[in-house]
Enzyme design. Structure first.
Site, PDB file in Angstrom:
ATOM      1  N   THR A 120      -4.755 -38.589  24.149  1.00 59.45           N
ATOM      2  CA  THR A 120      -4.293 -39.417  23.037  1.00 59.45           C
ATOM      3  C   THR A 120      -3.432 -40.580  23.539  1.00 59.45           C
ATOM      4  O   THR A 120      -2.634 -40.423  24.457  1.00 59.45           O
ATOM      5  CB  THR A 120      -3.478 -38.538  22.070  1.00 59.45           C
ATOM      6  OG1 THR A 120      -4.321 -37.480  21.626  1.00 59.45           O
ATOM      7  CG2 THR A 120      -2.989 -39.325  20.877  1.00 59.45           C
TER       8      THR A 120
ATOM      9  N   GLY B  33       1.790 -32.699  25.766  1.00 55.14           N
ATOM     10  CA  GLY B  33       2.896 -31.760  25.943  1.00 55.14           C
ATOM     11  C   GLY B  33       3.228 -31.581  27.412  1.00 55.14           C
ATOM     12  O   GLY B  33       2.336 -31.467  28.246  1.00 55.14           O
TER      13      GLY B  33
ATOM     14  N   GLU C 294      -6.242 -31.220  17.529  1.00 53.87           N
ATOM     15  CA  GLU C 294      -7.569 -30.592  17.626  1.00 53.87           C
ATOM     16  C   GLU C 294      -8.474 -31.068  16.502  1.00 53.87           C
ATOM     17  O   GLU C 294      -9.234 -30.298  15.928  1.00 53.87           O
ATOM     18  CB  GLU C 294      -7.449 -29.062  17.615  1.00 53.87           C
ATOM     19  CG  GLU C 294      -6.789 -28.471  18.839  1.00 53.87           C
ATOM     20  CD  GLU C 294      -7.481 -28.853  20.149  1.00 53.87           C
ATOM     21  OE1 GLU C 294      -8.690 -29.142  20.120  1.00 53.87           O
ATOM     22  OE2 GLU C 294      -6.797 -28.888  21.185  1.00 53.87           O
TER      23      GLU C 294
END
Lengths: 710, 710
Positions: free
Chosen positions: B163, B202, B447
């Site tokens: 992303t 993350g 997701e």
């Protein structure tokens, strides 16, 4: 030099790729500027309408500039503050506002505006919001002499301690007791159970030195119900709790963490008789009780109405902030190119985004106008009250109850719609959306739990209906109904309403107040009929009386009663929105184009609500199932019509960048650079290695790595 | 002695009051124990069903005991941790689990169970969850040799950077580029725009040393689309970013703050050709490209299905936690005495509380069963796949897409229903409910954004419909339909469905699978018909092709397509719930009484959904408006029937107190003492005076006070 040449070569290698990427890249600032040019409505005219005039708008702007120059008001680090820092900052803000107000000779309204701009509630909230007003409203002159000066000069800080661990809504059930000791002329305040612990009062945790404590008054063992006592909690020099008082912070909450909400327990604490605030109820030296006059109950009802009117107004302000952020972001965010290599589409041009956000903008307008309408109602009541006429109070109380509940629900759900419409960025605190939600949602509970308030409003509505039906059955003239509930008379007459379901309505026919009002009012009447039937059926089933507002049959009808109150609230919102447009039209202050846009927004407000609650309208036969498609088409047509206007419609809320404090919702649309710049200020970025490297990550990774190498 | 005598006198003064208060006081533990005795269902049998067998349940309990003995797993201070502490604790937890797994020789499933019990995601999440699986799945043997050992031994920590600030959903639009330099046999990785900045991964912020970075691959200026590259980001000894890499933390989020989500920019960073993960697509020394085989796309679809199945399962777990907390609290909380001096009513006995919570319990069961059903479907697919049969994949992909979206929406909304049903206490972090919400809601976005997933599912459904209609019109035999969409054939035949709307159904007739299934399926068909009509009407209006899944007409039909996917999802949930009961009945493992309760819960699940979405059913003529009352009555009757069971129904979820970490949701019902004890541990209570007294409050209050006295 060699290095420079290498970099140049690198640039050459990536050039084709960079060009390919930049070919379909657009500056979001240009997208937003273009959107503003497309609109036909005039944001500044609409701003004046929303803010109650141009003067008020100018004043807010001036105050915003003033406050932004104050170091304590900075929001640069707001989203990075931990709970202790937030708490300290909240106190600094309150002290800062106090000083600023004196220095600049500002009014009370100015101070309130600044409070909202800075938007960081702290430990002094209830001192100003509840302790002082209660003292002034319920203290005798001697009591004011004793406390008011100290409280105004901040020698003492107060809070208002009513809610207990075990009791919120049900005041009669409070468990903190005040028993009069005739021998010493004192009250002994006591918490006899764990659930008697006071819980939630703002500033109680670590700030307040005093509190108005609601205790059940006992005289000679007789329970006289809840009464307010002024009790000192902490020593003024050491800030330590006084003997018998246990006081502390209740811990972190979902939001609102600048405030030290607290707990409080009394182990037989003696206070003088003068601690009982005695303007109304009194206890004399011999322990005899003089109850408050009836008029007092009325004036405390009126106070509740004011507080709830404020909550409605505030609901509109908060929702309009969320809508501003989400609309601006959705108006510049691009995702997915319709064809390979083409420009990606602005997501607000996707139907689902428009369906989520444009009705939310409409709701924001509706709530703000409803706040204005309620103030007007309250103003008229004040005029009557001053000549001793309290007759409008029941209507006003029911209206404010049902609207407090409905508007806080609408805003709570609406903020989340906005937040979720911003995808991942809406999850970042930097967007400003998460804290809008987490700081707001307690509005559903405080100043009257929403479900309870709906039941109170329903009680009023059902009473009116019973009176109408009784007069009808008895052949008596109809009772005089208050303006907001006059439509209920339709329950015994079909005359006032158009039969929309039987006619060949097309969607442009919906764009008429008479038609929409008929639809909205008939839905209320249908649900009201269901509510009455339900109450009676439950009374038969449970062999109970169909009492209004209490008893087994009423309790078994809660769900439909809550629904009735909500439906009534939607009708009021719809009428207030339309009423506002009518008065603007008469005043002639808003230009034609803007008025037309406002009218479409009002149509969307009501019609998208009908679409959202279609089941009610079909179930009640207000609309025929075959008319559903017309509602869907009308909604879509209005969304298309309003799409070019929506950026200006949110500009009109006039929330400046300081007030929004959002990386993705600022006026200029420069969302990506701002996200990046704000993120870089995250304390985690104070060092390159981050806060866990030295003592956690390094030993773990390097030790393991070395072991593995062996 | 004098003091003692005084205290005794105080006690005497307050005695009558204390007795009056205690007379109507009840111990909440007794209320909850009594509720358990009233139930007819067997919580432990149901637990085994929900947890896939008694063995799995026993194992979870054993692991919970084991983990509670670990200091790093303590939750005592969880709600008091600031962001930095959360982040550090998250790393300690991951290290602790790693050590425990080795020491106790635990399985991968055990580790996953422990992760969920401790429930504190940290900087290593994507190392295990994405970096390692991507390496293993997409690396060549040489690449595994180079990195896998170091990654498994934690010499390097990875993340997965896909992303970007400007791109989530639209992979082809990613702006990070990798250009091949034939001269040096290297790729140059570059971020040519601000929006090319990687955003969200993350562990990227301050933990990861490496990342799989998705870049658009450019060969000789030709764009070959996104490909995965392994890139080193930080020096392994100093943890400082390597030359050309800018990396940091993106700041705080609504929840999930143990994880250091990060940003990443490349300024022309050179990596060897071997950085491109090359099991499928390859670039040779001369810069020639070998594209991935087609089968690879299928297997990556299958991976998505697994991830989404996990999300559905997890949705049920999270919602059932919230439901457990809210039901237990509502089952002991008392508010408002029906008559003066009487015992106050338990709030779960109020109709609105039951209407909010019991259907939420039913939804929790439905989601958990759906997770099991999806695993079964996936298991069957794996069997077929191993013999080269991928034919079930499109159905599986559509099913998992629409259910990922629907179930995460249901859980998100459901947690808030639970939280808001707990009034003020639901706003306290100590209730456990706010963090359930704030940590969960990003599931709507990651997701696959829910709206996009619904559109993908709708595309599949509309394709099936087109095939059915084309065959019908052409007089050809109907196409073979996958099991979950076989009902769509009903669009050209009325045979399979009962005409519920025309018959004299009463509410007990609803308690039949055939009737409910008919209602649910017909609603889907009606909405599907609307969707097709909408698509065609938009094509006519826009003079475009009615293409499925793209183009102007499709884009103008998004709202109805999203609705279609949701309706299909509800049908699947309803069928899976019923299917589970049928298989339990056949197995004969669950006792009759529990099975009957489960059946009522299933009826409530479907019928309360029909009530919530009544508009659809009336609009489609599936039900007649006159039948609405029957739906309302059925819902209320089921709520009354399930009221005595509901405490046992949430016990059956088997979330232990450690897992819930809730002051108001523990098994014993001792909510008030636990709130008080947990609050006292708030860091604000470390001193009596609080964190702002010495340097802020004291100077302010005492200075002012003194001034005022002069």
């Amino acid at each position: 030099m060699a290095n420079e040449r290498e970099r140049e070569r690198d640039s050459e290698v990536v050039r084709a790729a960079a060009e390919a990427v930049r070919r379909t890249w657009r500056d979001p600032r240009e997208d937003l500027a273009r959107a503003r040019l497309e609109a036909t409505c005039d944001a500044s005219k609409l701003s004046a309408v929303l803010h109650g005039g141009e003067e008020s708008l100018r004043r807010t702007k001036a105050l915003s500039s003033l406050v932004q120059a104050q170091p304590w008001a900075s929001k640069k680090d707001r989203y990075f503050l931990g709970r202790e820092e937030l708490h300290r900052r909240g106190l600094e803000v309150a002290m800062g506002i106090r000083d600023l107000v004196r220095k600049e000779n500002l009014t009370y309204e100015d101070a309130m505006t600044i409070r909202k701009l800075v938007d960081l509630p702290g430990g002094f909230e209830l001192h100003y919001g509840m302790f002082l007003p209660t003292l002034i409203g319920q203290g005798t002159e001697e009591q004011l002499d004793a406390w008011l000066g100290q409280a105004l000069s901040m020698r003492i800080v107060g809070t208002y301690a009513q809610t207990e661990l075990g009791h919120g809504t049900f005041l009669r059930g409070l468990e903190t007791t005040a028993s009069f000791d005739k021998l010493t002329d004192e009250f002994v305040i006591d918490s006899p159970t764990p659930t008697a612990t006071k819980w939630w009062p703002g500033g109680l945790g670590k700030t307040a030195t005093h509190a108005v404590v609601m205790c059940r008054l006992f005289l000679d063992g007789k329970d006289l119900g809840p009464h307010p006592f002024v009790v000192q909690l902490r020593d003024l020099e050491t800030h330590l709790p006084v003997q018998g008082v246990e006081v502390g912070d209740i811990g972190p909450k979902m939001g609102y963490n600048g405030v030290d909400n607290g707990f409080l327990r009394f182990d037989r604490v003696r206070v003088p008789r003068a601690a009982l605030l005695s303007r109304y109820a009194k206890v004399d030296r011999d322990g005899r009780y003089a109850p408050p006059p009836k008029a007092n109950a009325k004036s405390s009802y009126a106070t509740m109405v004011v507080v709830r009117t404020d909550i409605v107004k505030y609901a509109g302000e908060v929702l309009s902030k969320a809508a501003t952020i989400a609309v601006r972001y959705n108006a510049v965010r691009r995702q997915t190119a319709p064809e390979p290599g083409g420009l990606e589409e602005i997501i607000l041009n996707y139907q689902q985004s428009a369906r989520n956000l444009i009705p939310t903008v409409a709701k924001s307008y509706a709530l703000i106008f409803m706040g204005q309408t309620m103030w007007d109602m309250y103003g008229r009541f004040e005029g009557q009250r001053d000549s001793g006429d309290f007759s409008a109070l029941p209507e006003l109380h029911a209206t404010s109850s049902c609207l407090k509940a409905l508007c806080t629900w609408v805003t709570t759900a609406g903020i989340e719609v906005c937040r979720q419409s911003c995808g991942g960025q809406g999850y970042s605190l930097l967007s400003g959306l998460p804290s809008l939600y987490t700081n707001y949602v307690q509005n559903l509970t405080w100043e009257g739990d929403n479900t309870i308030l709906c039941l109170q409003a329903a009680r009023y509505l059902v009473k009116q209906l019973h009176a109408i039906l009784a007069a009808h059955r008895g052949g008596r003239p109809q009772p005089e109904l208050a303006p907001t509930v006059a439509y209920l008379a339709g329950t015994v007459s079909d005359d006032p309403f158009l039969d929309v379901s039987r006619q060949d309505y097309e969607f442009h026919d919906l764009l008429s107040f008479e038609v929409l009002d008929s639809i909205m009012a008939q839905r209320c009447l249908f649900v009201a009929g269901q509510a009455l039937d339900n109450l009676e059926a439950n009374a038969r089933r449970l062999d109970a009386e169909p009492k209004i507002g209490e008893g087994a049959a009423w309790n078994a009808s809660h769900v439909i009663m809550v629904k009735l109150a909500k439906c009534h609230g939607w009708l009021l919102l719809h009428r207030s929105f339309h009423g506002k447009i009518e008065s603007l039209r008469k005043e002639g202050k808003v230009l034609d184009a803007s008025l037309r846009v406002l009218e479409s927004l009002y149509h969307l407000f009501t019609i998208s609500h009908i679409e959202d609650s279609l089941g009610d309208f079909l179930e009640g036969g207000v609309l025929a199932p075959s008319q559903s498609q017309m509602i869907h088409e009308a909604t879509q047509a209005l969304l298309l019509k309003l799409r070019p206007e929506v950026v200006c419609l949110v500009d009109a809320f006039a929330h400046d960048d300081y007030s929004l404090n959002s990386a993705i919702g600022a006026y200029d649309g420069d969302v990506y650079n701002r996200l990046y710049e704000m993120a870089k200020r995250s304390p985690f970025n104070d060092t390159q290695e981050g806060p866990a490297w030295d003592d956690l990550l390094k030993p773990f990774l390097i030790r393991r790595g070395r072991k593995a190498k062996l």
